[in-house]
Design a protein around this motif. Structure first.
Motif, short mmCIF file in Angstrom:
data_model
loop_
_atom_site.label_atom_id
_atom_site.label_comp_id
_atom_site.label_asym_id
_atom_site.label_seq_id
_atom_site.Cartn_x
_atom_site.Cartn_y
_atom_site.Cartn_z
N THR A 1 0.83 -1.20 0.00
CA THR A 1 0.00 0.00 0.00
C THR A 1 0.86 1.26 0.00
OG1 THR A 1 -0.14 -0.11 2.42
CG2 THR A 1 -1.99 -1.02 1.18
N SER A 2 0.37 2.28 -0.66
CA SER A 2 1.00 3.60 -0.61
C SER A 2 -0.10 4.65 -0.71
CB SER A 2 2.01 3.78 -1.74
OG SER A 2 1.40 3.66 -3.01
N TYR A 3 0.16 5.82 -0.14
CA TYR A 3 -0.87 6.86 -0.06
C TYR A 3 -0.29 8.21 -0.44
CZ TYR A 3 -3.10 3.23 2.75
OH TYR A 3 -3.63 2.05 3.18
N ARG A 4 -1.15 9.02 -1.08
CA ARG A 4 -0.72 10.37 -1.46
C ARG A 4 -1.85 11.36 -1.22
NH1 ARG A 4 -0.89 13.48 -6.13
NH2 ARG A 4 -1.64 11.79 -7.46
N TYR A 5 -1.48 12.53 -0.73
CA TYR A 5 -2.44 13.63 -0.57
C TYR A 5 -2.65 14.29 -1.92
CZ TYR A 5 -4.23 18.26 0.61
OH TYR A 5 -4.97 19.40 0.66
N GLY A 6 -3.89 14.48 -2.31
CA GLY A 6 -4.18 15.15 -3.56
C GLY A 6 -5.64 15.01 -3.94
N ASN A 7 -6.04 15.77 -4.94
CA ASN A 7 -7.40 15.74 -5.48
C ASN A 7 -7.38 14.88 -6.73
OD1 ASN A 7 -9.89 16.23 -6.65
ND2 ASN A 7 -9.87 18.43 -6.23
N TYR A 8 -8.13 13.78 -6.72
CA TYR A 8 -8.09 12.87 -7.87
C TYR A 8 -8.60 13.53 -9.14
CZ TYR A 8 -12.70 11.92 -5.73
OH TYR A 8 -13.93 12.02 -5.14
N LEU A 9 -9.38 14.61 -9.04
CA LEU A 9 -9.84 15.30 -10.24
C LEU A 9 -8.72 16.09 -10.91
CD1 LEU A 9 -13.32 16.66 -9.07
CD2 LEU A 9 -12.88 14.74 -10.61
N ASP A 10 -7.67 16.39 -10.16
CA ASP A 10 -6.53 17.13 -10.70
C ASP A 10 -5.33 16.24 -10.96
OD1 ASP A 10 -8.03 19.47 -10.42
OD2 ASP A 10 -7.30 19.82 -8.38
N SER A 11 -5.48 14.94 -10.78
CA SER A 11 -4.36 14.01 -10.89
C SER A 11 -4.44 13.21 -12.18
CB SER A 11 -4.34 13.06 -9.69
OG SER A 11 -4.27 13.77 -8.47
N SER A 12 -3.29 12.71 -12.60
CA SER A 12 -3.22 11.83 -13.76
C SER A 12 -2.83 10.44 -13.31
CB SER A 12 -2.18 12.36 -14.77
OG SER A 12 -2.56 13.63 -15.26
N PHE A 13 -3.45 9.43 -13.92
CA PHE A 13 -3.17 8.05 -13.56
C PHE A 13 -2.69 7.31 -14.80
CE2 PHE A 13 -7.24 9.29 -11.35
CZ PHE A 13 -6.62 9.76 -10.21
N GLU A 14 -1.55 6.65 -14.68
CA GLU A 14 -1.05 5.83 -15.78
C GLU A 14 -1.90 4.57 -15.89
OE1 GLU A 14 3.03 5.04 -15.04
OE2 GLU A 14 3.58 7.15 -14.89
#
Length: 272
Positions: free
Chosen positions: A107-120
């Motif tokens: 598991t890993s975690y990141r602070y951020g807004n998924y609407l502003d993020s890019s996912f490979e």
């Protein structure tokens, strides 16, 4: 005062409960209360949900948990052998997830807004649990579904839940004043609270608006939250329009919900 004008369809507020420093801590506490459905649902429902998700995905899946909170679902899925990346914009929840990461190798975690993020496109599963999808406005849903589709491998799954029409039984229209001495969910300081619930029937939407007014400074913070409810036809149509097809719908995961509604459909949609 302009602040108290009638709420309009899709109106957004300046403030968010997820990023308010004081409220964010109370939301974390709600997540961690295993007897409550206030944020992550009660432990029994969580266990049924985890088992249901696990039964619909491949062994050792690579999962992205959108709105992961303090990692409750992520850690349980990791214990079953899945690799999970969680993202959330409640900083208190992310700090907790990172500090108390029970399965660090998976598991890993990141602070951020998924609407502003890019996912490979490395994830075989994207998940969003506790009706967060229906809290997004229509344009936000399109953005999210595009990002999820791009982030999934071929034939990957988007697993999420949404309210159905029974949600209206718990969300009757009202306008109500409350006086508080503080040190509760909304504020540490004494405050007045105006709570408004409005039903936009033509859009199958419920608006929940809260004005928190500091009794001493008279500072006003407005928080608006939207909840859309669906039926089979509307959710299938929405998924088809955005590059997914619904594989299955489940309605028996919640026996009772002591915070919102147990009239919820859980959806497995596959990337087309």
């Amino acid at each position: 005062m302009n602040d108290f004008k009638e709420i309009t369809l899709f109106q957004k507020s300046k403030y968010s409960i997820w990023t308010d420093a004081y409220i964010a801590k109370n939301l974390l506490n709600a997540h961690l209360d295993k007897s409550s459905d206030g944020a992550s649902r009660n432990n029994s429902t969580i266990e049924r949900t985890i088992n249901w998700i696990d039964s619909h995905i491949n062994r050792n899946s690579n999962i992205i948990d959108l709105g992961c909170g303090p990692g409750i679902y992520a850690s349980k899925l990791a214990q079953l052998g899945h690799r999970v990346f969680g993202i959330d914009f409640n900083i208190e929840s992310i700090k907790y997830a990172q500090q108390y990461n029970e399965v660090k190798n998976l598991t890993s975690y990141r602070y951020g807004n998924y609407l502003d993020s890019s996912f490979e496109n490395i994830y075989s599963v994207a998940m969003m649990i506790y009706c967060d999808f229906g809290a997004l406005l229509p344009e936000e849903q399109k953005i999210l579904l595009s990002k999820v589709r791009n982030g999934l491998t071929d034939n990957g799954f988007f697993i999420f839940d949404v309210f159905e029409k029974g949600f209206l039984d718990k969300k009757q229209e009202k306008k109500e004043w409350i006086i508080s001495d503080g040190n509760d969910f909304w504020s540490k300081e004494p405050y007045f609270l105006l709570e408004e619930i409005k039903h936009f029937k033509e859009s199958n939407l419920i608006a929940s608006r809260y004005f928190v007014i500091n009794q001493e400074s008279k500072d006003i913070k407005e928080y608006i939250m939207w909840d859309k409810y669906y039926d089979d036809e509307s959710i299938i149509k929405l998924m088809n329009e955005n590059g997914f097809h619904v594989k299955t719908i489940e309605r028996d995961l919640i026996n009772n919900d002591n915070f919102t509604s147990n009239d919820v459909m859980f959806v497995v949609a596959q990337k087309s």
